[in-house]
Design a protein around this motif. Structure first.
Motif, PDB file in Angstrom:
ATOM      1  N   MET A 150      60.585  58.353  57.102  1.00 31.28           N
ATOM      2  CA  MET A 150      60.258  59.531  56.335  1.00 31.28           C
ATOM      3  C   MET A 150      60.045  59.447  54.902  1.00 31.28           C
ATOM      4  O   MET A 150      59.438  60.273  54.389  1.00 31.28           O
ATOM      5  CB  MET A 150      61.763  59.997  56.683  1.00 31.28           C
ATOM      6  CG  MET A 150      62.198  60.570  57.938  1.00 31.28           C
ATOM      7  SD  MET A 150      63.819  61.546  58.070  1.00 31.28           S
ATOM      8  CE  MET A 150      64.069  61.546  59.869  1.00 31.28           C
ATOM      9  N   LEU A 151      61.063  58.545  54.376  1.00 28.35           N
ATOM     10  CA  LEU A 151      60.862  58.270  52.926  1.00 28.35           C
ATOM     11  C   LEU A 151      59.383  57.919  52.464  1.00 28.35           C
ATOM     12  O   LEU A 151      58.786  58.599  51.591  1.00 28.35           O
ATOM     13  CB  LEU A 151      61.649  57.179  52.467  1.00 28.35           C
ATOM     14  CG  LEU A 151      61.565  56.707  50.955  1.00 28.35           C
ATOM     15  CD1 LEU A 151      61.779  58.015  50.171  1.00 28.35           C
ATOM     16  CD2 LEU A 151      62.527  55.612  50.483  1.00 28.35           C
TER      17      LEU A 151
ATOM     18  N   VAL B  57      66.728  57.085  50.713  1.00 29.19           N
ATOM     19  CA  VAL B  57      66.650  55.808  50.140  1.00 29.19           C
ATOM     20  C   VAL B  57      68.068  55.075  50.493  1.00 29.19           C
ATOM     21  O   VAL B  57      68.126  53.862  50.842  1.00 29.19           O
ATOM     22  CB  VAL B  57      66.566  55.885  48.511  1.00 29.19           C
ATOM     23  CG1 VAL B  57      66.492  54.559  48.001  1.00 29.19           C
ATOM     24  CG2 VAL B  57      65.455  56.645  48.310  1.00 29.19           C
ATOM     25  N   SER B  58      69.082  55.936  50.280  1.00 26.49           N
ATOM     26  CA  SER B  58      70.381  55.122  50.733  1.00 26.49           C
ATOM     27  C   SER B  58      70.371  54.831  52.373  1.00 26.49           C
ATOM     28  O   SER B  58      71.221  53.957  52.592  1.00 26.49           O
ATOM     29  CB  SER B  58      71.723  56.191  50.462  1.00 26.49           C
ATOM     30  OG  SER B  58      71.315  56.538  49.171  1.00 26.49           O
TER      31      SER B  58
ATOM     32  N   GLU C 296      60.666  69.485  46.125  1.00 28.82           N
ATOM     33  CA  GLU C 296      60.783  69.694  44.730  1.00 28.82           C
ATOM     34  C   GLU C 296      62.185  70.411  44.371  1.00 28.82           C
ATOM     35  O   GLU C 296      63.013  70.057  43.480  1.00 28.82           O
ATOM     36  CB  GLU C 296      59.611  70.102  44.211  1.00 28.82           C
ATOM     37  CG  GLU C 296      58.425  69.255  43.968  1.00 28.82           C
ATOM     38  CD  GLU C 296      57.173  69.849  43.575  1.00 28.82           C
ATOM     39  OE1 GLU C 296      57.223  71.101  43.088  1.00 28.82           O
ATOM     40  OE2 GLU C 296      56.211  69.337  43.594  1.00 28.82           O
ATOM     41  N   LYS C 297      62.659  71.232  45.161  1.00 28.99           N
ATOM     42  CA  LYS C 297      63.485  72.102  45.133  1.00 28.99           C
ATOM     43  C   LYS C 297      64.863  71.571  45.665  1.00 28.99           C
ATOM     44  O   LYS C 297      66.000  71.904  45.671  1.00 28.99           O
ATOM     45  CB  LYS C 297      63.457  73.741  45.581  1.00 28.99           C
ATOM     46  CG  LYS C 297      62.464  74.384  44.815  1.00 28.99           C
ATOM     47  CD  LYS C 297      62.087  75.618  45.573  1.00 28.99           C
ATOM     48  CE  LYS C 297      60.991  76.355  45.006  1.00 28.99           C
ATOM     49  NZ  LYS C 297      60.289  77.436  46.028  1.00 28.99           N
ATOM     50  N   ASN C 298      64.623  70.452  46.820  1.00 29.13           N
ATOM     51  CA  ASN C 298      65.863  69.897  47.220  1.00 29.13           C
ATOM     52  C   ASN C 298      65.691  68.400  46.999  1.00 29.13           C
ATOM     53  O   ASN C 298      65.775  67.618  48.047  1.00 29.13           O
ATOM     54  CB  ASN C 298      65.814  70.215  48.907  1.00 29.13           C
ATOM     55  CG  ASN C 298      66.000  71.614  49.095  1.00 29.13           C
ATOM     56  OD1 ASN C 298      67.148  72.263  49.204  1.00 29.13           O
ATOM     57  ND2 ASN C 298      64.984  72.382  49.052  1.00 29.13           N
ATOM     58  N   ILE C 299      65.411  67.932  45.789  1.00 24.00           N
ATOM     59  CA  ILE C 299      65.207  66.547  45.622  1.00 24.00           C
ATOM     60  C   ILE C 299      66.160  65.609  46.057  1.00 24.00           C
ATOM     61  O   ILE C 299      65.857  64.466  46.361  1.00 24.00           O
ATOM     62  CB  ILE C 299      64.774  66.360  43.969  1.00 24.00           C
ATOM     63  CG1 ILE C 299      63.957  65.139  43.863  1.00 24.00           C
ATOM     64  CG2 ILE C 299      65.919  66.343  43.167  1.00 24.00           C
ATOM     65  CD1 ILE C 299      62.283  65.543  44.395  1.00 24.00           C
ATOM     66  N   ASP C 300      67.697  66.105  46.200  1.00 23.59           N
ATOM     67  CA  ASP C 300      68.642  65.060  46.544  1.00 23.59           C
ATOM     68  C   ASP C 300      68.387  64.753  47.992  1.00 23.59           C
ATOM     69  O   ASP C 300      68.924  63.690  48.298  1.00 23.59           O
ATOM     70  CB  ASP C 300      70.008  65.879  46.448  1.00 23.59           C
ATOM     71  CG  ASP C 300      70.033  67.035  47.378  1.00 23.59           C
ATOM     72  OD1 ASP C 300      69.212  67.994  47.101  1.00 23.59           O
ATOM     73  OD2 ASP C 300      70.814  67.086  48.309  1.00 23.59           O
ATOM     74  N   LEU C 301      67.510  65.104  48.775  1.00 21.76           N
ATOM     75  CA  LEU C 301      67.402  64.749  50.044  1.00 21.76           C
ATOM     76  C   LEU C 301      66.821  63.242  49.958  1.00 21.76           C
ATOM     77  O   LEU C 301      66.902  62.378  50.925  1.00 21.76           O
ATOM     78  CB  LEU C 301      66.250  65.478  50.766  1.00 21.76           C
ATOM     79  CG  LEU C 301      67.034  66.832  51.262  1.00 21.76           C
ATOM     80  CD1 LEU C 301      65.674  67.792  52.116  1.00 21.76           C
ATOM     81  CD2 LEU C 301      68.053  66.673  52.304  1.00 21.76           C
TER      82      LEU C 301
ATOM     83  N   LEU D 167      64.730  71.418  57.400  1.00 18.79           N
ATOM     84  CA  LEU D 167      64.557  70.157  56.877  1.00 18.79           C
ATOM     85  C   LEU D 167      65.814  69.394  56.545  1.00 18.79           C
ATOM     86  O   LEU D 167      66.235  68.087  57.022  1.00 18.79           O
ATOM     87  CB  LEU D 167      63.459  69.647  56.011  1.00 18.79           C
ATOM     88  CG  LEU D 167      63.001  68.417  55.670  1.00 18.79           C
ATOM     89  CD1 LEU D 167      62.307  67.827  56.667  1.00 18.79           C
ATOM     90  CD2 LEU D 167      62.126  68.157  54.472  1.00 18.79           C
ATOM     91  N   ARG D 168      66.633  70.037  55.832  1.00 25.69           N
ATOM     92  CA  ARG D 168      68.170  69.343  55.245  1.00 25.69           C
ATOM     93  C   ARG D 168      68.878  69.133  56.537  1.00 25.69           C
ATOM     94  O   ARG D 168      69.489  68.084  56.597  1.00 25.69           O
ATOM     95  CB  ARG D 168      68.502  70.377  54.343  1.00 25.69           C
ATOM     96  CG  ARG D 168      70.036  69.656  53.927  1.00 25.69           C
ATOM     97  CD  ARG D 168      70.411  70.760  52.653  1.00 25.69           C
ATOM     98  NE  ARG D 168      69.763  70.622  51.555  1.00 25.69           N
ATOM     99  CZ  ARG D 168      69.945  69.827  50.694  1.00 25.69           C
ATOM    100  NH1 ARG D 168      70.736  68.849  50.913  1.00 25.69           N
ATOM    101  NH2 ARG D 168      69.163  69.648  49.464  1.00 25.69           N
ATOM    102  N   LEU D 169      68.695  69.924  57.509  1.00 27.82           N
ATOM    103  CA  LEU D 169      69.862  69.871  58.275  1.00 27.82           C
ATOM    104  C   LEU D 169      69.322  69.002  59.437  1.00 27.82           C
ATOM    105  O   LEU D 169      70.086  68.115  60.115  1.00 27.82           O
ATOM    106  CB  LEU D 169      69.696  71.174  59.500  1.00 27.82           C
ATOM    107  CG  LEU D 169      70.391  72.359  58.730  1.00 27.82           C
ATOM    108  CD1 LEU D 169      69.923  73.911  59.425  1.00 27.82           C
ATOM    109  CD2 LEU D 169      71.706  72.452  58.519  1.00 27.82           C
TER     110      LEU D 169
END
Length: 340
Positions: free
Chosen positions: A147-148, A132-133, A122-127, A81-83
């Protein structure tokens, strides 16, 4: 003989693994061989389209729940998901749309009755900071915005966004000159402030001062008609929700808020007038009106009663007429109160 060597169809797990490898590849420094890079990007786009088809089905078949569960489990087993989220800017428009739909769908997929996307976020909340940015980037705003909105279906994720510094940015995002992006940001803002009742009530109670100062000055008093119309409608939705009763009582005890509402009642736009009335009636119906609120209503009594005498909806509405009659009765019966 040819039929003997047919390649075995790929499983959902295979598709996710290959997608992950391609995402890792595209995340590296640009390859010197441009043709090879283009091939890999085309392959990645094809894989993302295949992920979408597994999750949504296609014109010929419905999605298979077992395949969706396998795909979801593999997707969140590692950092796919992050990638994918960080790679979206490098994709072409169609692949961006497909990626957006994949991320959105995964938020609803359950594995063993658990929303594992929520646990991952929850473990990768910085996503959420990245998503938002996205509103600051014209090309990314609508993809990351969609997505948000799906990610904040999870209460813990919505709580993070509400309590972050990002909430203050939404007052500016909603007024961006690009209409589509401003509307998307407004939709996300509304979702944040209405979906998870207990979280919203807690947020508004803790952040009342700055939140409503911004809401009043930047949205309700905006020079933009659409911004004002959306803001007064949302304010009504928030204050009329029972879970926000404490916040509502505080809001209708403020003379500054009453002044803004009375100005909105005088707007030439019928839709703004009507939405403003739904909030104004809360001021009128408050049985513990502070003396300064009573004073303002008495001073403006004749103007208000004249306004409400001509105030009608295009279609007959018994509830609206009953509300209006109650407001008129309350205002007509007001008597000055001494200040405590």
């Amino acid at each position: 003989m040819k039929g003997l060597f047919k390649s075995k169809p790929r499983t959902p797990v295979d598709v996710v693994r290959q997608t992950r490898e391609l995402l890792i590849y595209t995340g590296r420094a640009p390859d010197t061989r441009e043709t090879k890079r283009e091939e890999k990007m085309a392959e990645l786009s094809k894989n993302i389209r295949e992920l979408k088809q597994i999750l949504y089905g296609n014109s010929e078949s419905e999605p298979v729940s077992e395949a969706c569960a396998q795909l979801t489990q593999e997707f969140f087993r590692e950092n796919t998901l992050r990638l994918l989220i960080t790679c979206v800017p490098k994709l072409n428009l169609e692949a961006r749309k497909d990626a957006t739909q994949v991320v959105a769908n995964l938020q609803r997929q359950q594995v063993h009755s658990k929303l594992i996307a929520c646990e991952y976020l929850e473990k990768n909340i910085d996503l959420l900071d990245i998503l938002v940015s996205g509103y600051e980037n014209t090309d990314m705003a609508l993809h990351y915005g969609a997505m948000l909105r799906e990610c904040i279906r999870h209460q813990t994720v919505a709580k993070y966004v509400l309590e972050s510094q990002h909430m203050k940015k939404f007052f500016d995002f909603i007024q961006l000159p690009n209409f589509d992006i401003a509307a998307d940001a407004a939709a996300t803002f509304k979702e944040l402030l209405t979906r998870h009742k207990s979280t919203v009530a807690e947020f508004l109670s803790k952040n009342y001062e700055w939140f409503f100062a911004e809401y009043n000055s930047k949205l309700l008093e905006s020079s933009n008609y659409i911004t004002r119309r959306q803001a007064i409608k949302l304010l009504g939705d928030i204050l009329l929700d029972r879970s926000n009763s404490v916040v509502m009582t505080r809001y209708v005890s403020s003379r500054d808020n009453l002044r803004i509402l009375m100005n909105l009642l005088r707007e030439s736009s019928k839709s703004i007038q009507i939405e403003a009335f739904h909030v104004f009636k809360l001021f009128a119906a408050n049985q513990n009106k502070p003396p300064d609120i009573v004073g303002i209503l008495i001073t403006n009594r004749s103007k208000l009663l004249r306004l409400f005498a001509d105030f009608k909806l295009d279609k007959e509405n018994e509830q609206f007429e009953a509300d209006k009659a109650l407001v008129v009765k309350e205002i007509a019966a007001l008597e000055p109160r001494d200040r405590p």
